[in-house]
Scaffold this active site. Structure first.
Site, PDB file in Angstrom:
ATOM      1  N   MET A  30       0.846  -1.196   0.000  1.00  0.00           N
ATOM      2  CA  MET A  30       0.000   0.000   0.000  1.00  0.00           C
ATOM      3  C   MET A  30       0.884   1.250   0.000  1.00  0.00           C
ATOM      4  SD  MET A  30      -3.421  -0.921   2.049  1.00  0.00           S
ATOM      5  CE  MET A  30      -2.821  -0.655   3.692  1.00  0.00           C
ATOM      6  N   GLY A  31       2.163   1.076  -0.305  1.00  0.00           N
ATOM      7  CA  GLY A  31       3.050   2.229  -0.425  1.00  0.00           C
ATOM      8  C   GLY A  31       3.585   2.739   0.892  1.00  0.00           C
ATOM      9  N   TYR A  32       4.178   3.909   0.833  1.00  0.00           N
ATOM     10  CA  TYR A  32       4.936   4.496   1.945  1.00  0.00           C
ATOM     11  C   TYR A  32       5.934   3.445   2.451  1.00  0.00           C
ATOM     12  CZ  TYR A  32       5.853   8.670   4.455  1.00  0.00           C
ATOM     13  OH  TYR A  32       6.454   9.820   4.882  1.00  0.00           O
ATOM     14  N   LEU A  33       6.771   3.026   1.523  1.00  0.00           N
ATOM     15  CA  LEU A  33       7.594   1.830   1.705  1.00  0.00           C
ATOM     16  C   LEU A  33       8.718   2.044   2.727  1.00  0.00           C
ATOM     17  CD1 LEU A  33       7.800   0.866  -2.080  1.00  0.00           C
ATOM     18  CD2 LEU A  33       6.120   0.140  -0.377  1.00  0.00           C
ATOM     19  N   GLU A  35      11.976  -0.478   5.054  1.00  0.00           N
ATOM     20  CA  GLU A  35      12.905  -1.609   4.876  1.00  0.00           C
ATOM     21  C   GLU A  35      12.201  -2.967   4.935  1.00  0.00           C
ATOM     22  OE1 GLU A  35      13.574   1.065   6.595  1.00  0.00           O
ATOM     23  OE2 GLU A  35      15.634   1.715   6.206  1.00  0.00           O
ATOM     24  N   HIS A  37       9.342  -3.646   3.433  1.00  0.00           N
ATOM     25  CA  HIS A  37       9.016  -3.870   2.010  1.00  0.00           C
ATOM     26  C   HIS A  37      10.297  -4.137   1.218  1.00  0.00           C
ATOM     27  CE1 HIS A  37       5.621  -1.111   3.293  1.00  0.00           C
ATOM     28  NE2 HIS A  37       4.961  -2.146   2.827  1.00  0.00           N
ATOM     29  N   ASP A 150       2.232  -9.255   9.261  1.00  0.00           N
ATOM     30  CA  ASP A 150       0.800  -9.501   9.124  1.00  0.00           C
ATOM     31  C   ASP A 150       0.623 -11.021   9.062  1.00  0.00           C
ATOM     32  OD1 ASP A 150      -0.591  -6.718   8.447  1.00  0.00           O
ATOM     33  OD2 ASP A 150       1.365  -6.773   7.509  1.00  0.00           O
ATOM     34  N   LYS A 184       8.877  -2.622  11.767  1.00  0.00           N
ATOM     35  CA  LYS A 184       8.706  -1.567  10.757  1.00  0.00           C
ATOM     36  C   LYS A 184       7.264  -1.586  10.261  1.00  0.00           C
ATOM     37  CE  LYS A 184      13.257  -0.678   9.719  1.00  0.00           C
ATOM     38  NZ  LYS A 184      13.929   0.590   9.529  1.00  0.00           N
ATOM     39  N   SER A 185       6.697  -0.394  10.123  1.00  0.00           N
ATOM     40  CA  SER A 185       5.324  -0.269   9.626  1.00  0.00           C
ATOM     41  C   SER A 185       5.137   1.134   9.080  1.00  0.00           C
ATOM     42  CB  SER A 185       4.340  -0.498  10.782  1.00  0.00           C
ATOM     43  OG  SER A 185       3.055  -0.041  10.432  1.00  0.00           O
TER      44      SER A 185
HETATM   45  O1  PAF Z   1      -0.202  -5.820   3.487  1.00  0.00           O
HETATM   46  C1  PAF Z   1      -0.612  -4.879   2.789  1.00  0.00           C
HETATM   47  O2  PAF Z   1       0.061  -3.873   2.602  1.00  0.00           O
HETATM   48  C2  PAF Z   1      -1.977  -4.974   2.150  1.00  0.00           C
HETATM   49  O3  PAF Z   1      -2.877  -5.626   2.964  1.00  0.00           O
HETATM   50  C3  PAF Z   1      -1.943  -5.631   0.744  1.00  0.00           C
HETATM   51  C4  PAF Z   1      -1.495  -7.074   0.821  1.00  0.00           C
HETATM   52  C5  PAF Z   1      -1.013  -4.853  -0.165  1.00  0.00           C
HETATM   53  C6  PAF Z   1      -3.350  -5.611   0.124  1.00  0.00           C
HETATM   54  O4  PAF Z   1      -3.816  -4.335  -0.038  1.00  0.00           O
END
Ligand code: PAF
Length: 295
Positions: A30-33, A35, A37, A150, A184-185
């Site tokens: 969902m962006g705003y990446l 480390e 990601h 998650d 990280k989030s």
């Molecule tokens: O984990 C996330 O960032 C979101 O739930 C995902 C998997 C990109 C789905 O929108």
């Protein structure tokens, strides 16, 4: 690295790569990446020839009173980060591209979504499964990469690929933490300086919980009770849940054993943070392992 906005552009690009015999790794975000990601993108690059990253703040997975409007967004910053991490393509659709007029088809999972975040955030996993299934159909990756932070989402996506016969390998990647332990989030950006300090109650309690398992606690209720008490020492923290469930099915368990997911969601101020650990063989005391060894 290209940035595209339509499903057709992604399909054309991926078709060309597949014609050349290249494998596709996919990292949905969902962006705003950060480390976390970054580690998924790097792992995708290590295991696949090409890496596609999607950036889409999916309205369907947010509840009415949640943070869809304020969720941080910065495509330029994310693009620079993806380039640095070695991604080959960014898919950054707008909501109209993903949910065309008249949209009314959903992926609704039962079972695994009943506990934990599924219980606290009704409709959340319907939104996650629907968007991830759509993204899988657009990108058609060989492998898709998800963070273990998650933990329930990872289990849900694994189940969905089995149930819907999706020919995609789901790769789970370890939680990436700040040097002081905080997972990280993108939501960490909401925290004030005081809340940022208070948020360490989560990672500290994860370590505390793991230590209790190592010392031989096998009763999930005893474990989660002790973990809750530990979090409650932090006045800015408000517990949503602390639970121990089986990782594969997200069902409650009556014993702490290998592959149990010990997960928590805690509000720090208004920010809802999650963290977890999965009980591994090495966490279990020797005697217990010996008694339960399969013949
Ligand atoms: O984990 C996330 O960032 C979101 O739930 C995902 C998997 C990109 C789905 O929108």
């Amino acid at each position: 690295m290209e940035i595209v906005k339509t499903a057709k552009e992604v399909r054309d690009c991926v078709k060309e790569w597949k014609k050349q015999g290249l494998s596709i790794g996919f990292v949905p975000t969902m962006g705003y990446l950060h480390e976390g990601h970054g580690s998924l993108i790097k792992e995708a690059g290590a295991l696949c020839h090409k890496v596609v990253v999607s950036i889409f703040v999916n309205p369907m997975q947010f509840g009415e009173n949640e943070d869809f409007g304020s969720y941080p967004r910065d495509l330029e910053r994310d693009a620079a980060f993806c380039r640095e991490m070695g991604a080959d393509l960014i898919f950054a659709p707008d909501a109209e591209e993903m949910y065309t007029e008249g949209f009314c088809s959903y992926v609704d999972m039962e079972g695994l979504t009943r506990e934990l975040c599924g219980k606290s955030r009704p409709g959340h996993f319907r939104g996650v499964c629907t968007v991830v299934c759509k993204l899988f159909n657009i990108v058609t990756p060989d492998k898709a990469f998800f963070g273990q932070k998650d933990g329930q989402q990872l289990a849900v996506i694994r189940r969905m690929t089995v149930d819907l016969n999706l020919d995609i390998e789901i790769v789970g990647c370890p939680i990436v933490r700040e040097p002081d332990g905080l997972a990280k989030s993108s939501r960490n950006t909401y925290l004030s300086r005081e809340e940022r300090k208070a948020a360490l109650a989560l990672s500290r309690t994860i370590e505390f919980g793991r230590e209790l398992v190592r010392r031989g606690i096998t009763d999930p209720k005893e474990l989660t009770f002790a973990m809750k008490k530990n979090i409650e020492k932090e006045p800015l923290a408000n517990i949503d849940y602390v639970e121990a469930v089986l990782m594969d099915t997200i069902e409650k368990t009556d014993r702490i054993k290998e592959n149990v997911l010990v997960a928590m969601a805690v509000y720090v101020g208004k920010t809802r943070l999650i963290d977890n650990f999965i009980v591994g063989k090495a966490d279990l005391p020797g005697d217990w392992q010996e008694e339960n060894r399969e013949c």
